[in-house]
Design a protein around this motif. Sequence first.
Motif, short mmCIF file in Angstrom:
data_model
loop_
_atom_site.label_atom_id
_atom_site.label_comp_id
_atom_site.label_asym_id
_atom_site.label_seq_id
_atom_site.Cartn_x
_atom_site.Cartn_y
_atom_site.Cartn_z
N UNK A 134 3.30 0.53 17.45
CA UNK A 134 2.54 0.15 16.49
C UNK A 134 3.05 1.19 15.09
N UNK A 135 3.40 2.10 15.36
CA UNK A 135 4.00 3.09 14.40
C UNK A 135 5.34 2.64 14.00
N UNK A 136 6.33 2.19 15.01
CA UNK A 136 7.52 1.40 14.48
C UNK A 136 7.49 0.44 13.47
N UNK A 137 6.32 -0.57 14.01
CA UNK A 137 6.28 -1.66 13.12
C UNK A 137 5.65 -1.37 11.84
N UNK A 138 5.11 -0.18 11.54
CA UNK A 138 4.54 0.08 10.11
C UNK A 138 5.60 0.83 9.39
N UNK A 139 6.95 1.18 10.07
CA UNK A 139 8.13 1.86 9.24
C UNK A 139 8.81 1.31 8.44
N UNK A 168 0.22 8.95 -1.95
CA UNK A 168 -0.49 8.86 -0.49
C UNK A 168 -0.42 7.55 0.14
N UNK A 169 0.43 6.35 -0.67
CA UNK A 169 0.18 5.05 0.03
C UNK A 169 1.53 4.99 0.66
N UNK A 170 1.74 3.91 1.25
CA UNK A 170 2.83 3.52 2.18
C UNK A 170 4.13 4.00 1.67
N UNK A 171 4.78 3.25 0.78
CA UNK A 171 5.92 3.67 0.26
C UNK A 171 6.03 4.89 -0.32
N UNK A 172 4.82 5.53 -1.05
CA UNK A 172 4.99 6.60 -1.95
C UNK A 172 5.04 7.83 -0.90
N UNK A 285 11.74 14.11 13.14
CA UNK A 285 10.46 14.80 12.65
C UNK A 285 10.37 14.99 11.23
N UNK A 286 11.37 14.53 10.46
CA UNK A 286 11.36 14.47 9.19
C UNK A 286 10.42 13.75 8.34
N UNK A 287 10.27 12.34 8.88
CA UNK A 287 9.30 11.65 8.17
C UNK A 287 8.30 11.06 9.30
N UNK A 288 7.40 10.42 8.80
CA UNK A 288 6.27 9.86 10.03
C UNK A 288 5.32 8.88 9.07
N UNK A 289 4.48 8.16 9.79
CA UNK A 289 3.69 6.93 9.19
C UNK A 289 2.59 6.92 10.07
N UNK A 290 1.47 6.95 9.32
CA UNK A 290 0.16 6.93 10.09
C UNK A 290 -0.40 5.27 9.95
N UNK A 291 -0.88 4.93 11.26
CA UNK A 291 -1.47 3.74 11.62
C UNK A 291 -3.03 4.10 11.26
N UNK A 292 -3.59 3.23 10.43
CA UNK A 292 -4.93 3.41 9.98
C UNK A 292 -5.79 2.49 10.82
N UNK A 293 -5.39 1.15 11.03
CA UNK A 293 -6.02 0.31 11.90
C UNK A 293 -5.28 -0.70 12.47
N UNK A 294 -5.44 -1.16 13.90
CA UNK A 294 -4.90 -2.05 14.42
C UNK A 294 -5.67 -3.36 14.96
N UNK A 295 -5.14 -4.45 14.62
CA UNK A 295 -5.70 -5.77 14.92
C UNK A 295 -5.10 -6.64 15.75
N UNK A 310 -7.45 -1.85 0.80
CA UNK A 310 -6.99 -0.57 0.42
C UNK A 310 -8.05 0.55 0.97
N UNK A 311 -7.70 1.76 0.49
CA UNK A 311 -8.34 2.78 1.08
C UNK A 311 -8.20 3.58 2.41
N UNK A 312 -7.26 2.96 2.99
CA UNK A 312 -7.40 3.30 4.40
C UNK A 312 -6.61 4.68 4.98
N UNK A 313 -5.82 4.96 3.87
CA UNK A 313 -4.96 6.08 4.21
C UNK A 313 -4.15 6.10 5.25
N UNK A 314 -3.50 4.76 5.37
CA UNK A 314 -2.36 4.63 6.48
C UNK A 314 -2.31 3.08 6.51
N UNK A 315 -1.51 2.64 7.60
CA UNK A 315 -0.95 1.32 7.43
C UNK A 315 -1.97 0.46 8.48
#
Length: 321
Positions: A134-139, A168-172, A285-295, A310-315
């Motif tokens: 899931x995290x890899x797909x969000x990257x 605080x967004x995906x690209x940012x 460990x330099x960068x990471x991505x948050x997954x907020x919801x999975x469907x 929007x407003x989920x603070x993650x992917x």
Amino acid sequence: MRAGTVAPRVGVMKAISYSRYGGPEVLEYGERPDPKIGPDAVLVKVRAASVNPVDWKCQAGYLDGMMDAVFPVVPGWDVSGVVVRPGVSVTEFAEGDEVMGYVREDFLSRGTFAEYVAAPVRTLARKPRTVGFEEAAALPLVGLTAYQALHRPLAVGPGDTVLVHAAAGGVGSMGVQIARHLGCRVIGAARDAGLERVAELGAEPVRYDEATFADQVRALAPQGVDAVLDTIGGPFLRISAGLLAPGGRLASIADGEVLALGGRYFWVRPDAADLAALADLVDEGVVGVRVARAFPLEQAADAQRANAAGGLNGKVVVTVP
């Protein structure tokens, strides 16, 4: 067959597709023919795919002047999964390899919201070892966008002060992390709800307010900023152009007006070497991505609605069993 390899279905697969432009209501879950594998592509068993704003913008027809749509279209460009069959010319990957990719072609048709995708090797890299599917797909899309923009049109380096929009967004958020790794001081712009996240990432937060934004940035960087990574366009892009130090660089992924302001309008492109470098940064460990919801795949329309709200603070990701 190697351990962990999943045999491909024969003939058909489950997928999300749309046969006309529109919103989430045009998405259909059903069967589509298995992808054909060209000599320089691999068949990937999809484990997860990320939802990005460009997916539903393409689906709405906003990019019709740029990209042909071959209906029915399977949406999605981000993916992670397992190689089940390499093309006849492929030496980069073998059956059973875990991969992630930004599988964008020059037309809309064969996307990643499906059980299988045919992915050209130029779009893939090995999945980071330290994160799940899931995290890899969000990257890929967000990570490559930030990585390429900071390295190329902006060419930032140690000692530069960089202003990152929607930090605080995906690209940012990826931009903040990568710029700090490159030795930059980062000022991160965000709405109130994202300011804490910006500080957590190591940037100096500034609040979006048209009346005070320029003064907030100047208080932190009186001599101006060396580079601006714009992800939102509009008035804050115009304000940012006036905050550059002499010789400063401006790039936008959101607004073509940047050209009239002396900057670069930037589109991410698939690049296997850049994607592999991004995977290394994740494993270090330099960068990471948050997954907020999975469907689950069949709920892709709901995933799209969640991304657009929007407003989920993650992917947002969709998952495939």
